[in-house]
Every structure is written in C-alpha cells, then in structure tokens.
Motif scaffolding. Structure first.
Motif, short mmCIF file in Angstrom:
data_model
loop_
_atom_site.label_atom_id
_atom_site.label_comp_id
_atom_site.label_asym_id
_atom_site.label_seq_id
_atom_site.Cartn_x
_atom_site.Cartn_y
_atom_site.Cartn_z
N LEU A 271 0.83 -1.21 0.00
CA LEU A 271 0.00 0.00 0.00
C LEU A 271 0.86 1.26 0.00
CD1 LEU A 271 -2.72 -1.00 2.64
CD2 LEU A 271 -2.99 -0.90 0.16
N MET A 272 2.06 1.15 0.55
CA MET A 272 2.93 2.32 0.64
C MET A 272 3.43 2.78 -0.73
SD MET A 272 5.25 1.32 3.96
CE MET A 272 4.51 0.62 5.43
N PHE A 273 3.26 1.93 -1.74
CA PHE A 273 3.72 2.30 -3.08
C PHE A 273 2.63 3.01 -3.88
CE2 PHE A 273 6.58 -1.05 -1.78
CZ PHE A 273 7.81 -0.64 -2.27
N MET A 274 1.48 3.23 -3.27
CA MET A 274 0.43 3.99 -3.94
C MET A 274 0.85 5.45 -4.11
SD MET A 274 -3.03 2.55 -2.04
CE MET A 274 -4.08 3.81 -2.81
N ARG A 275 0.58 6.03 -5.26
CA ARG A 275 0.85 7.47 -5.45
C ARG A 275 -0.13 8.30 -4.63
NH1 ARG A 275 0.89 9.66 -11.19
NH2 ARG A 275 1.64 11.51 -10.11
N TYR A 276 -1.33 7.75 -4.46
CA TYR A 276 -2.30 8.39 -3.57
C TYR A 276 -1.90 8.00 -2.16
CZ TYR A 276 -6.78 9.98 -1.71
OH TYR A 276 -7.76 10.64 -1.00
N LYS A 277 -1.36 8.93 -1.39
CA LYS A 277 -0.61 8.65 -0.18
C LYS A 277 -1.44 8.16 1.00
CE LYS A 277 3.25 9.67 -2.14
NZ LYS A 277 4.17 8.57 -2.49
N ILE A 278 -2.76 8.00 0.82
CA ILE A 278 -3.54 7.39 1.88
C ILE A 278 -3.05 5.95 2.09
CG2 ILE A 278 -5.34 6.51 0.34
CD1 ILE A 278 -5.96 7.93 3.85
N GLY A 279 -2.52 5.34 1.03
CA GLY A 279 -1.96 3.99 1.14
C GLY A 279 -0.76 3.96 2.06
N LEU A 280 0.11 4.96 1.93
CA LEU A 280 1.27 5.06 2.82
C LEU A 280 0.83 5.25 4.26
CD1 LEU A 280 4.35 5.37 3.24
CD2 LEU A 280 4.08 7.81 2.76
N ASP A 281 -0.20 6.05 4.45
CA ASP A 281 -0.72 6.34 5.79
C ASP A 281 -1.25 5.06 6.45
OD1 ASP A 281 -1.56 8.84 7.49
OD2 ASP A 281 -3.31 7.53 7.54
N ILE A 282 -2.15 4.36 5.77
CA ILE A 282 -2.74 3.13 6.31
C ILE A 282 -1.70 2.03 6.42
CG2 ILE A 282 -4.43 1.29 5.88
CD1 ILE A 282 -6.25 3.37 4.63
N GLY A 283 -0.88 1.88 5.38
CA GLY A 283 0.14 0.84 5.37
C GLY A 283 1.14 0.98 6.50
N SER A 284 1.59 2.21 6.76
CA SER A 284 2.59 2.45 7.82
C SER A 284 2.04 2.07 9.18
CB SER A 284 3.01 3.92 7.81
OG SER A 284 3.59 4.29 6.60
#
Length: 736
Positions: A271-284
C-alpha cells in the motif's frame, strides 16, 4: 527464550508501561480529514493548490439551506450570516431561483481559512447556533469534516463495545480453556493501544486510518497468540513443565507465525507504493501494529502462559469443533470436483469484478445514509448540484486580457454544445468590460444589488455619462470615478463605500499579480462520466490556449486526478503484493507450486468478494477496492499458509488422506478463530460506522473473510490432495 521466561514479569511490566503511555498519547494523535493532503506533489491538482494558496489563499466553503422561509426572513438570515465572525462572504440573491425558490433559501458561504481548519469548524458551529430557530441543511467538504471529527472517537468506542463481546464469544467457543481468551485479549489489547498511541510520532494520520486500523489489528494479529497457545497445548504433556512446553512451542511456532506476519506486512507494505498517499498512511500504521503484535506474541505471551498454566489446565473444556467423519469423506471424495468448480467460479469472478462501477470520492456516497447524507440530498433535490470549477490563467498585460476573452468565449461555447448552462460565472474580465446603462443594471441585479442601492449606483453611471460624454464604462472606471470625483459629497462617497469595497473584494478574489481566476458553477454531479468528460475537455481547451501555464481546480478535477492515479495504483500494489508474498511463501516452503496454488486460491477469494458488487449492481469505492484487496491477500493467505505448513509436516509420517485429516483438525481452530473475528470486525465496522468509506471497508473485509474461510477449509484441502505430488518433495513423501 529462557531469558524471556525468567524475566517475564519485567517484560510484562515494560509492555504495561508502554500501554499506559500509548493510552495517554492516544487522545493527542492529530487526525487529517483533507483528502487533498494525500495527493502526490507531482499531480496537477496538488500543483494547482500550491499556486492557488500562494496567489489567492485557500478558503473554506459551505452551503446552507433554510427551509420554509419568506423573502423577508431570508434577507434577515443573510444579514445574520454576514455579521458572524469567521464568515468571509455570503452569496445570496433572492431574485435568482438558484438562491431562492418555493420558500427555500440557499446561501453560499466562504471562510477565510480552509475547509479543514479549526476556525472554519468553529464558524460552522456558530452558524448552526445562530440559525437554530430555522430548519436548516448544510452541504460541503467543511461540513463533512466537522461531522467526521465529532463522530470518529465515538465510533471507535462504539465499534469496540459491539465487537468485544462477539470476539469473547468466538474465543470461548473455539478454545479449549476458559482462561485462554483472557490471554489473547491481554496480548492484543497491549499491542493495539501501544500502536495507536505511537501514531503521534507520524505527526498526523487519516481519520480512516485511525478508525479502522485498531480494529483490523485485533482481527488480523490475534491468530499469532492463538497459534502459539495451540502449539503449547500440543507440547504440554507429562512430564514436560509449562516453561519447557512454552520454550518448545515458541520455537515450533516461530516459522509459521513469522511467515504469517511477513505476508501480512507484505500486503500492507505494498500500500505504501500507492501514489495516492492514503496507502502510505494506512500501510505504515498497519505494518507498525503488526510488528508490535508479533513482538508482544513472543515477548509477552510465553510469560503469560507460564503464569496462567495451572488455570489453563483447571479451566479446560472440550472444543465444540469436533469435525464429523463425513467432513473428511467429503474432502477426500471431492478432491477433483471441488478444485474444478473453484477454478470455474474464480474464472467467472475474475471477469465479473472487472465490470465493477467505481466511485472515487467519499462525498459521492455520503448522500446514501445518515444525517449528513440526508442534508446533502435535501439541498441537491431543491437546488441541484453546485459544482465549482476554477481555472487560473496567466495575466501580465492587455494582450493577456484579449487572450482570456477568446478563451472564455470558446469555453462558454463548449458548455453550450454540451447543453450545460453555468449557474454563475465570475471572471476578472467583468471589471474590464465596458457596460451600457442597461447592461450595468443587469450586472447589479446579478450581484443582488436592487432597489434604492441600485438606483443610487445607476445615478453615478448617469453622472459619468454627462461629465465624460460616453455611453459605456468599465466597473473599474466607475469605482475610480467614485473615489476621485469632486462631484460627490463626502457623505455620498461614504454611502457608496459598500459598493466600492465589494468591487475591491471581488477583484482581489479574481486577480493577483500573476494570474486571473475564472470561476464557474454548473449543475452536474461531482463525479460521473459526463463530469470526467467535461474535465478532460476543459484541460484540452486550456492546453490549446495556455500550454502548461494554466491550473485547473475543483472537487471534480481532484477526483479525476485521483481516478487516473488509482487505476495505476491498483495494478502496481497488486503486483507488488503478489511478488512479495510469492517470495515469502517460496522461501518458507522451498517449492514453487505451493505459492502458486495459495496465491491463486486466495486471490480468487478476493475476486469473488469484489465480483459481488458488480453482480448486484452496486457502486464500489475505488480506494476501498485497492486497500481491502491488499489487506485481504496479505492477511487471509495466513490461513492457507497455516494449513499448508501442517499438511507438509504431517506428510512426513502419514499418507495424504491421514495428513489431510490431521492438518484440518490442527488448523481449523486457528482459521475459524481468526477468520470469524475478522468477519465480525468487518461487519461491525459496516453496521456501526456512519462514515461511508469505513462502512464500505467493513463490508468488503467481513464478506471477504467469510469467503477466505470457506476457500481454506473446503477448497484448499482438496487442492493439496489433488496436487500432492507437486506439493510434497520426494524426501518428505515417506508414506504415500
């Protein structure tokens, strides 16, 4: 491991201290409600927002509708709103049906701060208080942010209150000791609170992350402790002591738990590789929570088992899960037909899930439920949509004005060809365009200036005609005349001050040192095929006139950007998740057929889950489609790994039929415990949350968990039997 047993009280004390610290920090974790914060810096909307902020500032906005009010009352409300502290401007014209019709009044309110600022929050609260004697409805991103801010903390508590008894019932029914659920709750409770409290070090996290990740951590990571305790009970036979059994169980369960943890982390990391950074937020947050749960399982759980060993034995009871012989017969007899049926269903689901209709903005589904949704729907039904488009175009000299005039003419022509009539349009050209007296009177009416005020200003126009011998003037010429002429007394100039201030304010909103701002409002949905086509056409027209020197903003523009990014994000994160999990499983089993079979089955379960909305004709929130897909693949493949690990180990000593029975018996409790908890966690979020995105996540997760349980318990065993020769290495296949 002996060290952990010896110092178990100190380790438990340390975790309790971290738990208390996390609980203290938890209320201070800052939440973000602005989806634009997660746009990549290189996205057009993000660049446009930066330029907008630099040139004009970012302002907040909401709409307020008063129901059942006369024109006089509507005017009074307008005056009251305009006088409120924190209100920058109020747009209202009782002579225009876009603002007043059928005794309903609509006010477009702007705020000096952004939609998600605390000052905007306070101002909207004051608006509600000021107009509490009227039936009012509110709409806008700023309104959604306030509502979500009010309910997020309450909903976490509500979901936990609903979920905890269900989890305890599942644990009591599926374990073989009344004390075991207490140990699981202690370990996962410590892990969740530590994780949620430590989110403060991220600066801020999304409200979606805050609301969902704690619940998901409970559901996804409790099986670590379940696996360890199951291994302990298998090894706890006389004369082995509790400490010896725990040490042996920890070593025995380390690889299965590590594999489970790594596959879960792989799904979250993707999820952290999503350009839409909500993925980075949830993934972290989920990766951190998973690692904390893993650490708690091996640092706290062994000590707890030793502490409560006697109570575990004394409170033992029979498990309700005693598989019928018919279950084993069914699995054995259907080892060919079930995999074939599963392959057919998975193939159909793969095709069906590609037919899903997606929604990219939460506001597009907010109208379907809840008080907020009813308010949005009420305004939309009465006054339609007010979809704002903003175009920033470069401005330096008079030639740019001529270029802008041509651009606006072509823009309006394009809208007309699409049968779209703007509800309103504001451009700096209105201040540079010459008006006749009749045209100027119409202009004043459009601004809501009527009656004596309009008569007074038109008198200035007449005076200018007389003194300057001209029949038409620009707005700026009129403003400058009022300020500079000696033909007006100080009292007359003072009475015209509101008009000049209004012109100055409007010009400031539309013109900066570098850019002109063109704003138009149209009655089309925020998100639809028609809207996205229009956005692309505006981009194309703007490119023709300004190349890369323009900026386009608006909710629909942002969603269109998200759409283009998310479509690529889905492919990216799915491929990354599959590759990472494939590598982890391959390393664990050292047999290439095993990761192939497991990924096909679990990915197939995900396709079946995602195909259901398409078959039922329901729209699907795309960000949920991406995130839930990764979470489910990373989490539920753990169940398949557990069964496969048991099967490959048991094949050392048993034929494939006996190995299947023993493996099914050894893994069923863990799979059902973890799977049912994940199922009820998902459906609890779906039912208890009034936030649409959380409800969608919950439904997908709950339904996906059920499908995964069925696949692991009633498709995977047959698949292993069918492909036994491809799964078991020759040195392991001692008994055929």
């Amino acid at each position: 491991m002996k060290f952990i047993i010896k110092y178990r009280f100190y380790i438990l004390g340390l975790f309790i201290l971290l738990f208390i610290t996390g609980g203290i920090l938890l209320p201070s974790v800052k939440l973000n409600y602005d989806p634009s914060e997660y746009l990549s810096e290189d996205m057009p909307t993000k660049k446009a927002l930066i330029v907008m902020d630099e040139e004009f500032g970012i302002t907040g906005y909401c709409e307020v509708m008063a129901e059942g009010v006369s024109i006089v009352e509507a005017g009074q409300i307008y005056t009251e709103l305009l006088a409120l502290e924190g209100v920058k401007s109020v747009e209202f014209n009782p002579m225009n049906e876009n603002f007043y019709k059928d005794e309903n009044a609509l006010y477009k309110i702007s705020f000096p701060k952004g939609n998600y600022d605390e000052e905007t929050d306070l101002t909207i609260t004051n608006i509600k208080t000021t107009l509490e004697s009227f039936d009012i409805y509110l709409r806008g991103e700023s309104v959604s942010a306030i509502v979500y801010n009010e309910i997020v903390q309450k909903e976490i508590i509500k979901i936990i209150i609903f979920l905890l008894p269900i989890v305890l019932i599942i644990l009591f029914l599926l374990t073989t000791s009344w004390i075991e659920p207490l140990l699981f709750i202690i370990v996962i409770g410590l892990s969740v609170v530590i994780n949620m409290g430590s989110n403060i070090f991220f600066g801020e996290i999304s409200y979606m992350t805050h609301l969902s990740c704690g619940i998901l951590q409970i559901a996804l990571c409790m099986d670590y402790a379940v696996i360890m305790l199951h291994s302990y009970k298998k090894n706890k036979v006389d004369p082995i002591t509790a400490s010896e059994a725990v040490i042996k169980a920890s070593k025995e369960s380390f690889i299965p738990i590590l594999s489970s943890m790594l596959t879960t982390v792989a799904g979250f990391s993707a999820l952290m590789f999503m350009r839409y950074k909500i993925g980075l937020d949830i993934g972290s947050v989920l990766v951190k929570g998973t690692l904390i749960s893993f650490a708690a399982t091996f640092l706290v759980m062994p000590g707890l088992i030793v502490m409560f060993a006697k109570l575990i034995d004394k409170s033992a009871h029979k498990s309700i899960l005693v598989p019928l012989k018919s279950t084993y017969k069914f699995i054995n007899k259907s080892k060919i037909i079930i995999p074939i049926i599963a392959l057919a269903v998975i193939s159909f689901a793969f095709v069906a899930q590609t037919k899903n209709s997606f929604i990219y903005s939460e506001n597009n589904i907010v109208s379907e439920s809840g008080t907020l949704g009813k308010s949005f729907k009420k305004i939309s039904t009465t006054f339609g949509n007010n979809n704002d488009f903003v175009i920033l175009v470069p401005f330096e000299n008079e030639q740019d004005l001529q270029k802008e005039a041509v651009f606006i003419t072509e823009l309006n022509q394009m809208l007309m060809e699409k049968n779209i009539e703007p509800k309103s349009q504001m451009t700096p050209l209105i201040f540079y365009t010459k008006y006749t007296r009749l045209e100027f009177a119409a202009f004043l009416g459009g601004l809501g200036i009527v009656g004596d005020d309009a008569t007074q200003i038109l008198g200035i126009f007449d005076l200018m005609q007389y003194q300057l011998s001209s029949s038409s003037f620009t707005i700026l010429e009129m403003k400058n005349f009022i300020i500079s002429t000696d033909s007006l007394s100080p009292e007359q100039k003072e009475s015209l001050l509101p008009f000049t201030l209004q012109i100055n304010g409007a010009l400031k909103e539309l013109e900066s040192n570098k850019y002109h701002r063109i704003i138009f409002t149209i009655d089309i949905p925020i998100e639809s095929d028609q809207t996205f086509e229009l956005v692309n056409d505006i981009h194309e027209l703007s490119d023709q006139h300004y190349g890369e020197q323009y900026y386009l903003l608006g909710e629909s523009i942002g969603i269109n950007d998200m759409k283009s990014v998310m479509n690529k994000d889905y492919i990216r994160v799915t491929i990354i998740t599959i590759i990472l999990i494939f590598i982890i499983i391959l390393i664990s089993f050292r047999k290439i057929t095993i990761p192939l079979l497991l990924i096909i089955l679990i990915e197939g379960a995900i396709w079946i889950n995602m195909a259901i909305p398409a078959i039922m004709g329901n729209n699907l929130l795309y960000v949920g489609y991406i995130i839930v897909g990764c979470i489910m693949l990373g989490a539920t493949i753990d169940y398949a790994i557990l069964y496969t690990h048991r099967y490959t180990e048991n094949r050392l000593n048993y034929n494939k039929g006996e190995a299947m029975k023993i493996s099914f018996d050894e893994s069923k409790t863990t799979v059902l415990t973890s799977g049912l908890i994940l199922t009820f966690a998902g459906f609890t979020m779906a039912i208890a949350s009034s936030i649409p995105s959380i409800s969608v996540f919950g439904t997908l997760i709950g339904r996906g968990a059920i499908i995964s349980i069925i696949v692991v318990l009633f498709v995977l065993p047959q698949t292993m039997l069918l492909f036994d020769k491809l799964v078991i290495t020759k040195k392991k296949e001692k008994i055929s």
